[in-house]
Structure formats: C-alpha cells, structure tokens
Design an enzyme around this catalytic site. Sequence first.
Site, short mmCIF file in Angstrom:
data_model
loop_
_atom_site.label_atom_id
_atom_site.label_comp_id
_atom_site.label_asym_id
_atom_site.label_seq_id
_atom_site.Cartn_x
_atom_site.Cartn_y
_atom_site.Cartn_z
N LYS A 246 -3.13 7.46 -7.17
CA LYS A 246 -1.87 7.34 -7.90
C LYS A 246 -2.12 6.97 -9.36
O LYS A 246 -1.63 7.64 -10.28
CB LYS A 246 -0.96 6.30 -7.25
CG LYS A 246 0.43 6.21 -7.91
CD LYS A 246 1.10 4.89 -7.64
CE LYS A 246 0.58 3.81 -8.56
NZ LYS A 246 1.36 2.56 -8.51
N ASP B 27 4.20 7.17 -5.89
CA ASP B 27 4.47 5.74 -5.78
C ASP B 27 5.59 5.53 -4.77
O ASP B 27 5.94 6.44 -4.02
CB ASP B 27 4.83 5.17 -7.15
CG ASP B 27 6.10 5.79 -7.73
OD1 ASP B 27 6.73 6.63 -7.05
OD2 ASP B 27 6.47 5.46 -8.87
#
Length: 225
Positions: A127, A146
């Site tokens: 991420k 996320d």
Amino acid sequence: MSRESKSSKRERACEICRRMGELYPDAESALSFRDPFELVICVLLSAQTTDAAVNRVTPELFRRWPDPQSMAAADPEEVGEVIRTIGFWRAKSRHCVEAAQMIVSDFGGEVPGTMEELCQLPGVGRKTANIVLNKAFGVVDGIAVDTHVYRLATRFGLTRAKTPLDAEKDLLDIIPRELWGPVNEEWIHFGRDVCTARAPKCVGCPMADICPSAGRPDRYTKRKQ
C-alpha cells in the site's frame, strides 16, 4: 441471485471509475509532504491513523530530521516523543529510523523507485509503496488498498477478499491498467464523503444504481450498531 460474469463486473468497475473521476477530478492526497522521503514517512505514519493527525506531527518531525541522513542518526525514543499522539507511535518511530537507515545504507540516501525495493524498507508494504511510486515517481504499478478502498471494493461487489492485499489482486484483474492511477485518492474521498463505514449515504448516492450493497447493511455497518 445469479453470479455476475467477469465481463459485467469489469463494466461496472469501469463505470464506477468514470463516475469517481467526475466527482473528484482533482483529488489530491491529504498528507502534507515535500519530497519522496517525506512521503514515505507520512504514509508509514498514516497506517490506522487519520491524515490530519499525521499532518499535525510531521512539521516538527521534519524540522528536526528533514532527510534520510538525519533521521537515520535519530534516537527512536526521541522520534517517538514527537509522534506519540498518533496510533502505534512506538513501532512507527522505530520504523521511521530503520527505514531512513536502509535508505542511506542500501540506496545511497535516495528513496528507491521500484516496488521491490520500497517493500524492503521497514514498515513499508504494498500500500505504502504504491502511493510513493504514484505520487513521487509517477509510476502506477498497482492500486493502494487502504481501509476506504477495501470497504468500497467490497460493497461494490468487486471483491470478496479477506485482506486488502488479496483485494488489490481482484481490483487489478478487473480494472483496466489505465484506470489504476487515481483509484486510491478518489475512492478515499468517496469513502469519507458518502460511503462511510458507520452510515453510508445510499439514498442519493451516485453509485446506488450499480452498487449491489446499496441500502443493505453489511459487515461494516453491522459491527458499528
């Protein structure tokens, strides 16, 4: 209900991306940063913490340790004192120093520009690496999933994955590569404005007609009740 075909799911995904682009044509990161190093640290700090909370601690953090060299020499306890108002500050302060040390020792003091290299940095996963590549280097190598993106992807019926990492694989499979770039920022805005965890605004939602979860409680809303 019959199972949705992959082609139909892909069409919906493309339409969702098109509408998101219309809603948020100039979506930008809420994190304040000036260079790739600051971005790495900001995104590392933002895990399970709001961007606003990160922005409150980073001015002093970067005033004292403005680059990899200075942060590499920092005492993690001193870094922790600066960022202690955010979640998991002890682990994050250690990761800040260790990531800076690796940037200095392994990458000549410059933030690396590949997914493989970024993921070697302590505290940095896919991420964070996706965001850094996109924002700092203009490289789109995936979609940063996320909590907001994961929640929306699930509610949109684009994934049934149990983890954000597996959800990213599903999204990359059905969303054309040319649409990956703005997904994270646009979906974050939508997740904060409309499709919130506690009370999604399904009535009047611009995605309601193509969202299989519209008007139905899900695991996110149920656990908040």
